[in-house]
Design an enzyme around this catalytic site. Structure first.
Site, PDB file in Angstrom:
ATOM      1  CG  ASP A   9      13.138  23.329 -34.467  1.00  0.00           C
ATOM      2  OD1 ASP A   9      13.307  24.500 -34.072  1.00  0.00           O
ATOM      3  OD2 ASP A   9      13.335  22.961 -35.639  1.00  0.00           O
ATOM      4  CG  ASP A  14      14.656  26.877 -30.089  1.00  0.00           C
ATOM      5  OD1 ASP A  14      14.696  28.118 -30.100  1.00  0.00           O
ATOM      6  OD2 ASP A  14      14.300  26.187 -31.062  1.00  0.00           O
ATOM      7  CB  CYS A  30       4.503  -0.390   1.536  1.00  0.00           C
ATOM      8  SG  CYS A  30       3.521  -1.557   2.463  1.00  0.00           S
ATOM      9  CG  ASP A  78      12.249  28.649 -32.703  1.00  0.00           C
ATOM     10  OD1 ASP A  78      12.774  29.768 -32.793  1.00  0.00           O
ATOM     11  OD2 ASP A  78      12.519  27.693 -33.449  1.00  0.00           O
ATOM     12  CB  CYS A  92      -0.931   0.006   1.216  1.00  0.00           C
ATOM     13  SG  CYS A  92      -0.082   0.323   2.770  1.00  0.00           S
TER      14      CYS A  92
END
Length: 854
Positions: free
Chosen positions: A638, A642, A14, A440, A11
């Site tokens: 990309d 960036d 734990c 961008d 559970c």
């Protein structure tokens, strides 16, 4: 992050115990334990031996996951770790328990309450009936001994868990019933039949067995549901090819996937899966990439195109060279991202984790206090004990512990199926809180590759003649714009004639001879020295420039042949994606290093709220910091330039076709390289957050109402709770939470039906509801005392502007350079005096000519 398999957890208490124990190990920077996948992610310098020992000292087991657990080349062990081993075991336990429980219920409730018949030997023999119930309950307890082993083991280690509550509830019922049975023997000897019947009614053997059986039902349902949450990860692992067909010494050889090396040549026939990432050397085909991107439409592949492992070759024969193998393939990286996300925790999970850490000890205390209070109120021990047992068995820490991870796992799996990868649970949560999206321009809003947009031949000249001459010139040029012209002529299957005397004139254009006649191409100022440009074409060229396009002039034999306009075109889905973001209450900002004129033109076409132009890579990061003062910011990019901005943003989103650096720096990766996946990712995050809130609400409400009900607080109102019904309620609570999370699989990421602005949109800072306050780097300051204007010849496009700008701003005396190839100027803002020769040299070192400085 090092990952480990953890055993023995039952559970949330734990997982909280393991996390706490490992976090105390010197050298551990962070630790996250997942109850859902029984895994643990650890960051830091601590050794594996120290970490495993800490887990074992806490009363659980641990083992390191195999190095490269996410490798697509060997996934059988990982699939085995994710396989649902628990459900079959629980099913066998449940069937055996039910068999004995039904007999027990017949003896106890069937005979005692409804008078069902028993063999004559039991007539009046209450002790015999009690012994049968004791034996049957004992058998059920032995069948479900795992509850007692784990429960009391946790108690001995000072970390009581859900199994502790179940074990204590069942054991208390059994021990009290056994005491009542022995007390009955004394009453039987004394001939006190009334007391015998009294003790007969004090038996709770059926409760002891029923609690265990009902909890097992819940555990089995929970295990089956939890197994479904990892379906996405398991399906990805099953995609991993097992063999590859290599070309060695001219012969085809089939080898295990582990033996494929970078640089090997492999072949793929129609219908076969591509074994590793590679580049097509020969052949053409349509490849189904839906397993990685979610796109059902096959992608055409030809020589020079990239292919990815686990995608399916549908038509032609392909010969490829391996570029990425093993853990480096796209499939392996996706598996690793999904797996890492499952091993991390979202910030919202800390609420439930904090509660779970104190939950079980608090429940045991409440159960003891409940029993004592009822005894003090004059109730019999059996009645008081029943109330305490009810408290133990209705309390459910699992519902709290599972509320967040199951929703995160299902959401992450759904994203992976659609080509949206969240690297961590925190990134899945953070994306939904986005208030500003910074995009961008190049490669994100636009395609990133210049294309021919307009062909304007001069009077008496055909498009074919203009394009043929342009191709003849550009064929030998290395300029980025030349590729756009050649792509256009190739598409129209035009053959360019050979030229002689080719010369590239930096900053101006190109010149050559065709059949002894001079031909040339370039910018307006260069062409103006060769031929007269009609006023009509001058106006059209100016209009094209205003639209962010670059007009290229071509002529020959002393006359102008026409204009070809080239631009980085907007992706087809960009305007729609931006509209969807705005409909969700998100402000959209475009960042670019381009000049203001080009940027504004692209911004208008895309429909963004704000354009910030002339921004260098470090400038993007600074802009993100300024935007963060107004709200949560997601940066979408990309390129390598960036990466700083992606890292700085609250959520960095990388376009999948971008560079590895951008992908590494981002929190979310869009495999399809489509801007429309940005609103889809935010929608999915919001849906997952909504699901988590629902799960937490029901988990808390269940316990807030259930525990007082079990303790008997509502008895004055006629409401009470039998321990067996408490066990039934507990067994269903976790199942309900997991089932609610599985509803996320039905969510449509691309549907705009539920798009809406956040409830707090009206209270956002003014910067989000009015024109942004971020200062544009292209704007001109009023103080002209420290400015100089350079007249520059030779600039033809935004690329040229960027080179001049970078060269000037590299000088320590220059704060800012505003460069325009249309105006042919560079306006520099200075922080100290600088000689004109220094400025001139900086520009002319880039192969452009400075004709004057004012």
């Amino acid at each position: 992050m090092e990952q480990y398999n953890v055993t023995g957890m039952s559970c949330a208490a734990c997982s909280a115990r393991v996390e706490k124990a490992v976090s105390k190990v010197p050298g551990v920077a962070s630790c996250s334990v997942s109850l859902l996948t029984n895994s643990m992610g650890v960051e830091g310098t601590a050794s594996s031996a120290e970490i495993i020992k800490a887990v074992q000292d806490a009363g659980y087991g641990a083992s390191p996951k195999r190095a490269g657990a996410a490798a697509a080349s060997s996934t059988s062990a990982d699939l085995d770790a994710l396989a649902d081993h628990e459900t079959p075991k629980l099913k066998r336990r449940l069937i055996a328990s039910l068999g004995f429980l039904l007999v027990l219920m017949y003896f106890s409730m069937g005979h005692m309450m409804w008078g069902w018949p028993l063999p004559r030997w039991f007539d009046g023999n209450h002790i015999a009936m009690g012994l049968v119930q004791l034996l049957l309950a004992g058998i059920v307890m032995v069948i479900n001994q795992k509850f007692f082993i784990n429960g009391f083991k946790g108690l001995l280690h000072g970390s009581p868990n859900m199994d502790t509550l179940v074990a204590m509830g069942s054991m208390a019922s059994f021990v009290w019933s056994t005491y009542a049975l022995f007390a009955m023997t004394r009453a039987q000897v004394d001939g006190n039949s009334e007391l015998v019947m009294h003790y007969m009614m004090e038996f709770y053997f059926e409760s002891a067995a029923m609690i265990l059986t009902l909890i097992t039902v819940g555990k089995m349902l929970e295990a089956r549901s939890k197994g479904k949450t990892t379906d996405a990860l398991k399906s990805l692992m099953k995609l991993a090819p097992k063999t590859a067909t290599l070309l060695r010494d001219g012969a085809e050889v089939t080898v295990p996937i582990e033996q494929v090396q970078k640089g090997d040549i492999f072949v793929v026939r129609p219908g076969e899966n591509i074994p590793v990432d590679g580049i097509v050397l020969e052949g053409t085909s349509a490849v189904n990439e839906s397993a990685l991107t979610g796109e059902s439409i096959p992608v055409d592949k030809a020589e020079g195109d990239k292919v990815s492992a686990a995608t399916t070759n549908q038509s032609g024969f392909l010969q490829c060279r391996a570029t990425r193998v093993g853990e480096d393939t796209t499939l392996a990286q996706i598996i690793r991202m999904v797996s890492d996300a499952a091993a991390t925790k979202a910030p919202i999970a800390k609420i439930a984790d904090t509660v779970s850490g104190f939950f079980v000890p608090a429940v045991i205390t409440i159960a003891v206090v409940t029993t004592i209070v009822w005894l003090l109120l004059g109730r019999e021990l059996g009645y008081a004990l029943a109330r305490g047992i009810s408290v133990l068995v209705i309390s459910c820490p699992c519902a709290l512990g599972l509320a967040t991870p199951v929703a995160i796992m299902v959401g992450n799996g759904l994203g992976a199926k659609n080509g949206i990868l969240f690297k961590t649970a925190a990134s899945l949560e953070a994306a939904g809180r986005t208030q500003i999206v910074a995009l961008d321009k190049t490669g994100t809003i636009t395609s990133g590759e210049p294309k021919v947009t307009d062909i304007l031949p001069a009077e008496g000249v055909s498009e074919t003649e203009l394009l043929t001459l342009a191709a003849a010139l550009e064929r030998k040029s290395e300029h980025p714009l030349a590729k756009a012209v050649l792509a256009c002529t190739d598409a129209q299957k035009l053959t360019a004639p050979e030229v002689s005397g080719f010369a590239a004139l930096p900053g101006n254009g190109l010149a050559a001879k065709l059949d002894g006649v001079e031909i040339f191409g370039g910018n307006a100022s260069f062409i103006g020295t060769k031929v007269t440009v009609p006023a009509q074409l001058q106006e059209k060229a100016a209009a094209l420039s205003a639209q962010g396009k670059t007009p290229l002039f071509f002529g020959g034999a002393g006359r102008l042949l026409g204009i070809i306009a080239v631009a980085d075109t907007i992706k087809e889905d960009s305007p729609r994606a931006i509209r969807e973001l705005q409909a969700m209450g998100i402000r959209v900002v475009m960042l670019t290093g381009d000049n203001q004129r080009t940027a504004d033109a692209i911004g208008r076409q895309a429909g963004v709220d704000e354009v910030i132009a002339g921004v260098l890579p470090d400038g993007k990061e600074a802009v993100i910091r300024q935007l963060q003062a107004s709200g949560k910011v997601a940066m979408v990019g990309d390129g390598i330039n960036d990466a700083p901005a992606l890292t700085r943003a609250d959520t960095g989103i990388a376009i999948g076709a971008g560079t590895d650096v951008a992908i590494d720096a981002a929190d979310v990766v869009l495999m399809n390289s489509k801007l429309s996946d940005v609103p889809a990712a935010i929608r999915l995050s919001r849906a997952a957050l909504r699901n988590i809130h629902e799960n937490l609400f029901w988990a808390f409400i269940y316990n807030i109402i259930g525990i007082p009900l079990a303790a008997g607080v509502f008895i004055p109102f006629g409401l009470t709770l039998n321990p067996m019904f408490g066990a039934a309620a507990m067994s269903l609570s976790s199942f309900c939470v997991v089932s609610n999370a599985l509803r996320l699989n039905l969510f449509d990421l691309h549907s705009t039906k539920r798009d809406h602005a956040p409830k707090n949109a009206s209270s956002l800072p003014a910067a989000l509801t009015q024109p942004a306050a971020v200062e544009n780097k292209e704007s001109t300051k009023e103080d002209n005392s420290m400015k100089k204007t350079l007249n520059v010849e030779g600039m033809m496009c935004g690329h040229c502007e960027a080179r001049v700008k970078k060269a000037l701003e590299a000088l320590p005396e220059v704060d800012e350079a505003v460069v325009s190839h249309e105006a042919g100027t560079a306006i520099v803002t200075l922080n100290a005096e600088v000689a004109d020769d220094v400025l001139k040299k900086a520009v002319e070192d880039q192969d452009y000519k400075v004709t004057g400085i004012q």
